[in-house]
Motif scaffolding. Structure first.
Motif, PDB file in Angstrom:
ATOM      1  N   GLN A 184      10.341  -7.245   4.609  1.00 39.50           N
ATOM      2  CA  GLN A 184      11.727  -7.226   4.125  1.00 39.50           C
ATOM      3  C   GLN A 184      12.147  -5.839   3.657  1.00 39.50           C
ATOM      4  OE1 GLN A 184      12.611 -10.838   1.683  1.00 39.50           O
ATOM      5  NE2 GLN A 184      10.575 -11.481   2.391  1.00 39.50           N
ATOM      6  N   GLU A 185      11.243  -5.164   2.970  1.00 37.33           N
ATOM      7  CA  GLU A 185      11.548  -3.815   2.481  1.00 37.33           C
ATOM      8  C   GLU A 185      11.781  -2.850   3.657  1.00 37.33           C
ATOM      9  OE1 GLU A 185      12.504  -2.408  -0.062  1.00 37.33           O
ATOM     10  OE2 GLU A 185      11.918  -0.297   0.058  1.00 37.33           O
ATOM     11  N   ILE A 186      10.928  -2.937   4.673  1.00 39.13           N
ATOM     12  CA  ILE A 186      11.079  -2.029   5.827  1.00 39.13           C
ATOM     13  C   ILE A 186      12.409  -2.293   6.536  1.00 39.13           C
ATOM     14  CG2 ILE A 186      10.130  -1.387   8.088  1.00 39.13           C
ATOM     15  CD1 ILE A 186       7.314  -1.981   6.829  1.00 39.13           C
ATOM     16  N   ARG A 245      -3.021   3.335   1.656  1.00 45.26           N
ATOM     17  CA  ARG A 245      -2.539   1.996   1.303  1.00 45.26           C
ATOM     18  C   ARG A 245      -1.305   2.198   0.431  1.00 45.26           C
ATOM     19  NH1 ARG A 245      -7.566   1.628  -1.131  1.00 45.26           N
ATOM     20  NH2 ARG A 245      -9.222   0.957   0.282  1.00 45.26           N
ATOM     21  N   PHE A 246      -0.218   1.525   0.795  1.00 44.23           N
ATOM     22  CA  PHE A 246       1.042   1.710   0.075  1.00 44.23           C
ATOM     23  C   PHE A 246       1.406   0.469  -0.730  1.00 44.23           C
ATOM     24  CE2 PHE A 246       1.438   4.444   3.792  1.00 44.23           C
ATOM     25  CZ  PHE A 246       2.011   5.596   3.275  1.00 44.23           C
ATOM     26  N   SER A 247       1.892   0.675  -1.962  1.00 46.33           N
ATOM     27  CA  SER A 247       2.585  -0.441  -2.595  1.00 46.33           C
ATOM     28  C   SER A 247       3.995  -0.477  -2.000  1.00 46.33           C
ATOM     29  CB  SER A 247       2.607  -0.298  -4.120  1.00 46.33           C
ATOM     30  OG  SER A 247       3.155   0.942  -4.504  1.00 46.33           O
ATOM     31  N   ILE A 248       4.629  -1.643  -2.096  1.00 46.04           N
ATOM     32  CA  ILE A 248       5.908  -1.872  -1.399  1.00 46.04           C
ATOM     33  C   ILE A 248       6.959  -0.818  -1.774  1.00 46.04           C
ATOM     34  CG2 ILE A 248       7.693  -3.630  -0.900  1.00 46.04           C
ATOM     35  CD1 ILE A 248       4.835  -4.588  -0.201  1.00 46.04           C
ATOM     36  N   ASP A 249       6.976  -0.445  -3.064  1.00 47.54           N
ATOM     37  CA  ASP A 249       7.994   0.509  -3.519  1.00 47.54           C
ATOM     38  C   ASP A 249       7.785   1.924  -2.950  1.00 47.54           C
ATOM     39  OD1 ASP A 249       5.626   0.655  -4.978  1.00 47.54           O
ATOM     40  OD2 ASP A 249       6.592   1.476  -6.746  1.00 47.54           O
ATOM     41  N   GLY A 261       1.719  -4.049  -6.428  1.00 48.92           N
ATOM     42  CA  GLY A 261       1.569  -2.980  -7.416  1.00 48.92           C
ATOM     43  C   GLY A 261       2.725  -2.009  -7.331  1.00 48.92           C
ATOM     44  N   SER A 262       2.656  -0.942  -8.129  1.00 47.97           N
ATOM     45  CA  SER A 262       3.749   0.023  -8.053  1.00 47.97           C
ATOM     46  C   SER A 262       3.219   1.455  -8.043  1.00 47.97           C
ATOM     47  CB  SER A 262       4.740  -0.187  -9.205  1.00 47.97           C
ATOM     48  OG  SER A 262       4.129   0.151 -10.410  1.00 47.97           O
ATOM     49  N   LYS A 263       3.973   2.303  -7.354  1.00 48.53           N
ATOM     50  CA  LYS A 263       3.668   3.746  -7.235  1.00 48.53           C
ATOM     51  C   LYS A 263       2.283   4.022  -6.665  1.00 48.53           C
ATOM     52  CE  LYS A 263       7.487   5.425  -9.426  1.00 48.53           C
ATOM     53  NZ  LYS A 263       8.201   4.285  -8.790  1.00 48.53           N
TER      54      LYS A 263
END
Ligand code: PBG
Ligand code: ZN
Length: 333
Positions: free
Chosen positions: A104-106, A55-59, A40-42
């Protein structure tokens, strides 16, 4: 006795003196911070029974990771919430699963952050159990090992620095080790949830990860809280199967186990200060019944004193901040 030749209170007269003789000290690098990640986003959704945990979305991870890094915390553990759940938990090994993308994002944001991934099936199965079920609803051990191995390899492929199996199947450390080695990840360590008890203290986590079992409980695979000798056998088996860290979970009600594990095996030892332990402190603090900072510092110190080299804790950010602030005032914890 030659009282008063020795007076224990002599070394307690001032904060500076006490700090010189303190045997145990908390440090931000002792902490592993848990993060719940989803697609998801935001999205940054607070978990109602765990104030301050989201809970965080990747962005949305970038700011969080930069903050964690600034506080001196060097590692996080990831829990994934999949888009869809099925009988066999197939998103657990999807290269585009929430955990795989978050790793990967982290690492893009901070290549040095140690990213640990929780390896289990309960977040991914529609029935909420930690593996494959037979027709009576019993989790089949050896068939589950294959699923876990696949999930662990998928996490390693995404760049996980450490994998942490939390399912409590027999033989999973060995099975995961073999699979990692075969896939070329012989340098990826395993942090084994070795003595993980069937505990009511996981309640808020199951809300956060949407992972409550749809029927029954986890007592046919997680340990009976009455058993300490069995915990030592579990740890011994995981070490034989080449675990790199062993873990005791929960922490607060199991400090005796933590102590015995550290004394007996002298092995890198982790404890998990779980969701229910956090929720109790937060609730009492919100009511003004306890001093949150003092309670948390005392609690985490007890875990370190009992033998934990590392503590997985939702209090990590707050505690790291208190340690930093107080250090400037000359106070150590
Ligand atoms: C997955 C898993 C659980 C926790 C960590 N990994 C829940 C469970 O076993 O039901 C609990 C963590 C917490 O309560 O903070 N098996
Ligand atoms: Zn599980």
């Amino acid at each position: 006795m030659q009282f008063p030749e020795y007076r224990a209170r002599r070394l307690r007269v001032s904060e500076t003196l006490r700090s010189l003789v303190r045997e145990t000290q908390l440090d931000a690098k002792d902490f592993i911070y848990p993060l719940y990640v989803k697609h998801g986003s935001k999205l940054k959704e607070e978990i109602s029974s765990m104030p301050g945990v989201y809970r965080f979305s990747i962005d949305m991870l970038e700011d969080e990771i930069l903050e964690i890094k600034k506080l001196g915390i060097r590692s996080v553990i990831l829990f994934g919430i999949p888009d869809s759940k099925d009988e066999m938990g197939t998103e657990s090994y999807d290269a585009h699963g929430a955990v795989q993308e978050a790793v990967q994002e982290i690492h893009r944001v901070d290549p040095d952050m140690i990213v640990i991934t929780d390896v289990c099936m309960c977040e991914y199965t529609d029935h909420g159990h930690c593996g494959k079920l037979d027709d009576k609803g019993y989790v089949i051990n050896d068939a589950t090992l294959e699923m876990l191995a696949k999930e662990a390899v998928s996490h390693a492929q995404a760049g996980a620095d450490i994998v942490a199996p939390s399912d409590m199947m027999d033989g999973r450390v060995g099975a995961i080790r073999d699979a990692l080695d075969e896939a070329g990840f012989e340098n990826t360590p395993i942090m084994a949830y070795s003595a993980k008890f069937a505990s009511a203290y996981y309640g808020p986590f199951r809300e956060a990860a949407e992972s409550s079992p749809k029927f029954g409980n986890r007592k046919s695979y997680q340990m009976d809280s009455a058993n300490a000798l069995e915990a030592l056998r579990e740890v011994e088996l995981d070490i034989q199967e080449s675990a790199d860290f062993v873990m005791v979970k929960p922490a607060l009600s199991y400090l005796d186990i933590l102590w015995r594990v550290k004394e007996r095996f002298e092995f890198p030892t982790v404890c998990y200060n779980v969701s229910g332990e956090y929720a109790m402190v937060k609730a009492a603090a919100q009511k003004g019944w306890i001093d949150e900072k003092a309670i948390v510092l005392e609690t985490l110190l007890s875990m370190k004193r009992a033998g934990a080299d590392l503590i997985i804790t939702y209090h990590a950010k707050d505690t790291a901040r208190w340690i930093l602030e107080d250090l400037h005032k000359g106070i150590t914890h």
